[in-house]
Design a protein around this motif. Structure first.
Motif, PDB file in Angstrom:
ATOM      1  N   ALA A   1      33.137  41.438  26.152  1.00 24.05           N
ATOM      2  CA  ALA A   1      34.570  41.674  26.302  1.00 24.05           C
ATOM      3  C   ALA A   1      34.943  41.545  27.770  1.00 24.05           C
ATOM      4  O   ALA A   1      34.110  41.779  28.655  1.00 24.05           O
ATOM      5  CB  ALA A   1      34.944  43.061  25.792  1.00 24.05           C
ATOM      6  N   GLN A   2      36.192  41.168  28.008  1.00 24.77           N
ATOM      7  CA  GLN A   2      36.693  41.042  29.365  1.00 24.77           C
ATOM      8  C   GLN A   2      37.943  41.891  29.519  1.00 24.77           C
ATOM      9  O   GLN A   2      38.823  41.882  28.659  1.00 24.77           O
ATOM     10  CB  GLN A   2      37.011  39.592  29.684  1.00 24.77           C
ATOM     11  N   CYS A   3      38.021  42.615  30.616  1.00 28.60           N
ATOM     12  CA  CYS A   3      39.160  43.475  30.887  1.00 28.60           C
ATOM     13  C   CYS A   3      40.372  42.619  31.253  1.00 28.60           C
ATOM     14  O   CYS A   3      40.285  41.767  32.142  1.00 28.60           O
ATOM     15  CB  CYS A   3      38.843  44.448  32.022  1.00 28.60           C
ATOM     16  N   PRO A   4      41.509  42.842  30.588  1.00 29.54           N
ATOM     17  CA  PRO A   4      42.697  42.053  30.908  1.00 29.54           C
ATOM     18  C   PRO A   4      43.321  42.408  32.260  1.00 29.54           C
ATOM     19  O   PRO A   4      44.093  41.637  32.803  1.00 29.54           O
ATOM     20  CB  PRO A   4      43.655  42.379  29.764  1.00 29.54           C
ATOM     21  N   TYR A   5      42.984  43.564  32.810  1.00 24.34           N
ATOM     22  CA  TYR A   5      43.542  43.974  34.100  1.00 24.34           C
ATOM     23  C   TYR A   5      42.755  43.425  35.283  1.00 24.34           C
ATOM     24  O   TYR A   5      43.313  42.806  36.179  1.00 24.34           O
ATOM     25  CB  TYR A   5      43.588  45.505  34.221  1.00 24.34           C
ATOM     26  N   CYS A   6      41.451  43.702  35.300  1.00 29.20           N
ATOM     27  CA  CYS A   6      40.655  43.368  36.484  1.00 29.20           C
ATOM     28  C   CYS A   6      39.699  42.202  36.279  1.00 29.20           C
ATOM     29  O   CYS A   6      39.094  41.730  37.227  1.00 29.20           O
ATOM     30  CB  CYS A   6      39.873  44.591  36.951  1.00 29.20           C
ATOM     31  N   GLY A   7      39.526  41.770  35.022  1.00 27.63           N
ATOM     32  CA  GLY A   7      38.646  40.644  34.750  1.00 27.63           C
ATOM     33  C   GLY A   7      37.171  40.987  34.658  1.00 27.63           C
ATOM     34  O   GLY A   7      36.349  40.096  34.508  1.00 27.63           O
ATOM     35  N   SER A   8      36.826  42.281  34.736  1.00 26.37           N
ATOM     36  CA  SER A   8      35.418  42.669  34.601  1.00 26.37           C
ATOM     37  C   SER A   8      34.898  42.241  33.245  1.00 26.37           C
ATOM     38  O   SER A   8      35.591  42.351  32.234  1.00 26.37           O
ATOM     39  CB  SER A   8      35.259  44.179  34.761  1.00 26.37           C
ATOM     40  N   HIS A   9      33.677  41.736  33.230  1.00 28.15           N
ATOM     41  CA  HIS A   9      33.056  41.245  32.002  1.00 28.15           C
ATOM     42  C   HIS A   9      32.022  42.266  31.553  1.00 28.15           C
ATOM     43  O   HIS A   9      31.167  42.672  32.331  1.00 28.15           O
ATOM     44  CB  HIS A   9      32.400  39.887  32.277  1.00 28.15           C
ATOM     45  N   PHE A  10      32.101  42.673  30.291  1.00 28.96           N
ATOM     46  CA  PHE A  10      31.181  43.655  29.725  1.00 28.96           C
ATOM     47  C   PHE A  10      30.325  42.993  28.671  1.00 28.96           C
ATOM     48  O   PHE A  10      30.820  42.229  27.836  1.00 28.96           O
ATOM     49  CB  PHE A  10      31.977  44.808  29.092  1.00 28.96           C
TER      50      PHE A  10
END
Length: 66
Positions: A53-62
């Protein structure tokens, strides 16, 4: 703030995070991170997304690791 979060880690310090099933439900920033210098907490449906998953705010990839 709980005792476990007495010294929170810096939010959004990395672009890739490996998480485990014990971390679910997944949110960004993670519960162990400070919120004061980050974006609003958002929950990410990592299980529905094939383990990534990718955060829509900061772009961090999990990445979900079993």
């Amino acid at each position: 703030m709980t005792a476990a979060n007495a010294h929170p880690t810096q939010a959004n310090a990395e672009q890739r995070y490996v998480v485990h099933r014990s971390d679910l439900p997944l949110s960004c920033p993670l519960p162990s991170m400070a919120l004061w210098n980050s974006h609003p907490r958002v929950y990410l449906p990592i299980e529905a997304e094939g383990g990534e998953a990718q955060c829509p705010y900061c772009g961090s990839h999990f990445v979900l690791e079993d």
